[in-house]
Design an enzyme around this catalytic site. Sequence first.
Site, PDB file in Angstrom:
ATOM      1  N   ARG A  55       0.838  -1.211   0.000  1.00 11.91           N
ATOM      2  CA  ARG A  55       0.000   0.000   0.000  1.00 11.91           C
ATOM      3  C   ARG A  55       0.870   1.256   0.000  1.00 11.91           C
ATOM      4  NH1 ARG A  55      -4.176  -0.900   4.711  1.00 11.91           N
ATOM      5  NH2 ARG A  55      -4.838   1.183   4.121  1.00 11.91           N
ATOM      6  N   GLN A  87      -9.711   9.076   8.718  1.00 11.91           N
ATOM      7  CA  GLN A  87      -9.378   7.707   9.137  1.00 11.91           C
ATOM      8  C   GLN A  87      -8.343   7.124   8.192  1.00 11.91           C
ATOM      9  OE1 GLN A  87     -13.320   5.525  10.288  1.00 11.91           O
ATOM     10  NE2 GLN A  87     -13.857   7.195   8.921  1.00 11.91           N
ATOM     11  N   ASN A  88      -8.072   7.829   7.098  1.00 10.37           N
ATOM     12  CA  ASN A  88      -7.177   7.287   6.065  1.00 10.37           C
ATOM     13  C   ASN A  88      -5.715   7.439   6.474  1.00 10.37           C
ATOM     14  OD1 ASN A  88      -9.531   6.934   4.696  1.00 10.37           O
ATOM     15  ND2 ASN A  88      -9.260   8.692   3.338  1.00 10.37           N
ATOM     16  N   HIS A 105      -6.036   7.338  12.469  1.00  4.49           N
ATOM     17  CA  HIS A 105      -5.571   5.948  12.358  1.00  4.49           C
ATOM     18  C   HIS A 105      -4.113   5.858  11.905  1.00  4.49           C
ATOM     19  CE1 HIS A 105     -10.010   4.400  12.007  1.00  4.49           C
ATOM     20  NE2 HIS A 105      -9.660   4.693  13.246  1.00  4.49           N
ATOM     21  N   ALA A 214     -17.430  11.188  -4.423  1.00 13.25           N
ATOM     22  CA  ALA A 214     -16.833  12.295  -3.665  1.00 13.25           C
ATOM     23  C   ALA A 214     -16.280  13.383  -4.577  1.00 13.25           C
ATOM     24  CB  ALA A 214     -15.734  11.750  -2.755  1.00 13.25           C
TER      25      ALA A 214
HETATM   26  C1  BJW Z   1     -17.390   6.452  -1.650  1.00 17.29           C
HETATM   27  C2  BJW Z   1     -16.774   6.320  -2.857  1.00 17.29           C
HETATM   28  C3  BJW Z   1     -16.700   7.452  -3.624  1.00 17.29           C
HETATM   29  C4  BJW Z   1     -16.712   4.411  -1.966  1.00 17.29           C
HETATM   30  N1  BJW Z   1     -17.215   8.597  -3.176  1.00 17.29           N
HETATM   31  N2  BJW Z   1     -17.910   7.590  -1.209  1.00 17.29           N
HETATM   32  C5  BJW Z   1     -18.247  -3.128  19.496  1.00 17.29           C
HETATM   33  C6  BJW Z   1     -18.905  -1.908  19.590  1.00 17.29           C
HETATM   34  C7  BJW Z   1     -18.184  -0.719  19.512  1.00 17.29           C
HETATM   35  C8  BJW Z   1     -16.831  -0.704  19.316  1.00 17.29           C
HETATM   36  C9  BJW Z   1     -16.180  -1.910  19.217  1.00 17.29           C
HETATM   37  C10 BJW Z   1     -16.874  -3.095  19.323  1.00 17.29           C
HETATM   38  N3  BJW Z   1     -15.980  -4.114  19.190  1.00 17.29           N
HETATM   39  C11 BJW Z   1     -14.755  -3.572  18.996  1.00 17.29           C
HETATM   40  C12 BJW Z   1     -14.858  -2.230  19.010  1.00 17.29           C
HETATM   41  C13 BJW Z   1     -13.806  -1.238  18.806  1.00 17.29           C
HETATM   42  C14 BJW Z   1     -13.212  -1.301  17.405  1.00 17.29           C
HETATM   43  C15 BJW Z   1     -14.325  -1.319  16.354  1.00 17.29           C
HETATM   44  O1  BJW Z   1     -14.847  -0.297  15.954  1.00 17.29           O
HETATM   45  N4  BJW Z   1     -14.684  -2.493  15.840  1.00 17.29           N
HETATM   46  C16 BJW Z   1     -15.755  -2.585  14.858  1.00 17.29           C
HETATM   47  C17 BJW Z   1     -15.422  -3.670  13.872  1.00 17.29           C
HETATM   48  C18 BJW Z   1     -17.076  -2.781  15.601  1.00 17.29           C
HETATM   49  N5  BJW Z   1     -12.427  -0.098  17.270  1.00 17.29           N
HETATM   50  C19 BJW Z   1     -11.175  -0.038  17.684  1.00 17.29           C
HETATM   51  O2  BJW Z   1     -10.593  -1.006  18.147  1.00 17.29           O
HETATM   52  C20 BJW Z   1     -10.499   1.306  17.605  1.00 17.29           C
HETATM   53  N6  BJW Z   1      -9.928   1.634  18.870  1.00 17.29           N
HETATM   54  C21 BJW Z   1     -10.698   1.918  19.921  1.00 17.29           C
HETATM   55  O3  BJW Z   1     -11.921   1.921  19.888  1.00 17.29           O
HETATM   56  O4  BJW Z   1      -9.954   2.243  21.044  1.00 17.29           O
HETATM   57  C22 BJW Z   1     -10.679   2.581  22.244  1.00 17.29           C
HETATM   58  C23 BJW Z   1     -10.621   4.078  22.472  1.00 17.29           C
HETATM   59  C24 BJW Z   1     -11.259   4.933  21.598  1.00 17.29           C
HETATM   60  C25 BJW Z   1     -11.218   6.302  21.818  1.00 17.29           C
HETATM   61  C26 BJW Z   1     -10.543   6.812  22.902  1.00 17.29           C
HETATM   62  C27 BJW Z   1      -9.901   5.949  23.776  1.00 17.29           C
HETATM   63  C28 BJW Z   1      -9.946   4.575  23.556  1.00 17.29           C
HETATM   64  C29 BJW Z   1      -9.372   1.301  16.577  1.00 17.29           C
HETATM   65  C30 BJW Z   1      -9.902   1.162  15.198  1.00 17.29           C
HETATM   66  C31 BJW Z   1      -8.746   1.085  14.209  1.00 17.29           C
HETATM   67  C32 BJW Z   1      -9.239   0.865  12.785  1.00 17.29           C
HETATM   68  N7  BJW Z   1      -8.127   0.652  11.943  1.00 17.29           N
HETATM   69  C33 BJW Z   1      -8.334   0.508  10.510  1.00 17.29           C
HETATM   70  C34 BJW Z   1      -6.985   0.095   9.882  1.00 17.29           C
HETATM   71  C35 BJW Z   1      -6.037   1.297   9.876  1.00 17.29           C
HETATM   72  C36 BJW Z   1      -4.786   1.013   9.115  1.00 17.29           C
HETATM   73  C37 BJW Z   1      -5.078   0.670   7.673  1.00 17.29           C
HETATM   74  O5  BJW Z   1      -5.546   1.529   6.906  1.00 17.29           O
HETATM   75  O6  BJW Z   1      -4.803  -0.473   7.298  1.00 17.29           O
HETATM   76  O7  BJW Z   1      -8.802   1.726   9.945  1.00 17.29           O
HETATM   77  S1  BJW Z   1      -9.632  -0.647  10.075  1.00 17.29           S
HETATM   78  C38 BJW Z   1     -10.205   0.246   8.670  1.00 17.29           C
HETATM   79  O8  BJW Z   1     -11.567   0.727   8.868  1.00 17.29           O
HETATM   80  C39 BJW Z   1      -9.318   1.504   8.610  1.00 17.29           C
HETATM   81  C40 BJW Z   1     -10.312   2.558   8.239  1.00 17.29           C
HETATM   82  O9  BJW Z   1      -9.809   3.829   8.573  1.00 17.29           O
HETATM   83  C41 BJW Z   1     -11.541   2.153   8.993  1.00 17.29           C
HETATM   84  C42 BJW Z   1     -12.813   2.756   8.490  1.00 17.29           C
HETATM   85  O10 BJW Z   1     -13.068   2.379   7.178  1.00 17.29           O
HETATM   86  P1  BJW Z   1     -13.749   3.409   6.164  1.00 17.29           P
HETATM   87  O11 BJW Z   1     -12.835   4.513   5.874  1.00 17.29           O
HETATM   88  O12 BJW Z   1     -15.094   3.749   6.647  1.00 17.29           O
HETATM   89  O13 BJW Z   1     -13.799   2.528   4.833  1.00 17.29           O
HETATM   90  P2  BJW Z   1     -14.911   1.488   4.345  1.00 17.29           P
HETATM   91  O14 BJW Z   1     -14.314   0.643   3.300  1.00 17.29           O
HETATM   92  O15 BJW Z   1     -15.552   0.799   5.474  1.00 17.29           O
HETATM   93  O16 BJW Z   1     -16.048   2.404   3.697  1.00 17.29           O
HETATM   94  C43 BJW Z   1     -15.813   3.105   2.493  1.00 17.29           C
HETATM   95  C44 BJW Z   1     -16.970   4.041   2.267  1.00 17.29           C
HETATM   96  O17 BJW Z   1     -16.677   4.851   1.139  1.00 17.29           O
HETATM   97  C45 BJW Z   1     -18.297   3.336   1.991  1.00 17.29           C
HETATM   98  O18 BJW Z   1     -19.297   3.975   2.750  1.00 17.29           O
HETATM   99  C46 BJW Z   1     -18.530   3.580   0.500  1.00 17.29           C
HETATM  100  O19 BJW Z   1     -19.914   3.682   0.167  1.00 17.29           O
HETATM  101  C47 BJW Z   1     -17.841   4.904   0.316  1.00 17.29           C
HETATM  102  N8  BJW Z   1     -17.346   5.150  -1.026  1.00 17.29           N
HETATM  103  N9  BJW Z   1     -16.359   4.960  -3.003  1.00 17.29           N
HETATM  104  C48 BJW Z   1     -17.821   8.591  -1.963  1.00 17.29           C
HETATM  105  N10 BJW Z   1     -16.112   7.403  -4.859  1.00 17.29           N
END
Ligand code: BJW
Length: 227
Positions: A55, A87-88, A105, A214
């Site tokens: 990447r 988040q990117n 992130h 977007a």
């Molecule tokens: C378009 C388009 C176009 C397409 N135009 N739009 C249960 C309940 C609540 C929370 C939890 C739970 N179990 C576990 C948790 C916590 C967990 C979590 O959320 N898990 C879920 C699976 C439920 N979270 C964590 O562990 C986080 N830490 C945490 O909570 O710590 C506690 C704390 C918080 C705050 C203070 C103190 C303590 C950490 C999360 C880390 C996520 N990391 C990643 C990887 C990063 C590195 C990497 O890039 O490899 O982050 S995972 C991945 O998902 C990445 C992204 O940033 C993130 C979000 O994804 P995103 O950007 O939304 O992408 P997509 O693919 O999901 O969506 C794309 C969108 O674009 C879609 O909507 C399309 O429609 C749209 N789209 N083309 C406009 N042209």
Amino acid sequence: MKVVVLTGAGVSAESGLPTFRDPDGLWEGHDPMTVATPEAFAADPDLVQRFYDERRAVLAQVRPNAAHVALARLEEHLGDDLYLVTQNIDDLHERGGSKRVHHMHGRLRAAWCTTCDRRHEWTDSLVGRPACPTCGQATMRPDVVWFGEVPHDMDSVQQAIFDCDVFVAIGTSGTVYPAAAFVHYAIGNGADTLELNLAPEPVSDFAQVRQGPATETVPAWVEEMLR
Ligand code: BJW
């Protein structure tokens, strides 16, 4: 007017960077969601480093798109009254001209040494386990936030959301916390909420929605803001 913009993978999709949850978002047969954990890294560091090496290499081949550029233009006008949190882990906002970007992130072009806790700008491969420029240990990993780890700048992000008049989510599925909760904090604070996305997502129930790519919706919204 104070504006918070949250971006996700969708803002970079039209630059050629795949999103996480799109149907063809798989990598070498691995779900990216299972690679992005400390447990995956401990179990198979080479596999995870390769995922990020590839990447990082792709970043050199892509360019910011009209959405990144429009957000930079908005920053020129609003200055500190625009708080851009992404988040990117790509650097397309910066290359599009944004100067104040909060990478909750982490960043692909940075390496973090888990021995000495130093962070280094990094454009090369990490799979060969290079020595940390500070302490010499071969313990560098991508400086990104995996599941179970604490995102960066959370105090500052929460303050910005509590202070804002308008909250806008762009190109994010809203499935990963804490970012998924931001719209609720904003509503609780009385802010107007807007979602710009290709498709309806959970956040759509809590925001005014503009559906479309977007590169079209973001410049159009910025144009309205500047008028
Ligand atoms: C378009 C388009 C176009 C397409 N135009 N739009 C249960 C309940 C609540 C929370 C939890 C739970 N179990 C576990 C948790 C916590 C967990 C979590 O959320 N898990 C879920 C699976 C439920 N979270 C964590 O562990 C986080 N830490 C945490 O909570 O710590 C506690 C704390 C918080 C705050 C203070 C103190 C303590 C950490 C999360 C880390 C996520 N990391 C990643 C990887 C990063 C590195 C990497 O890039 O490899 O982050 S995972 C991945 O998902 C990445 C992204 O940033 C993130 C979000 O994804 P995103 O950007 O939304 O992408 P997509 O693919 O999901 O969506 C794309 C969108 O674009 C879609 O909507 C399309 O429609 C749209 N789209 N083309 C406009 N042209």
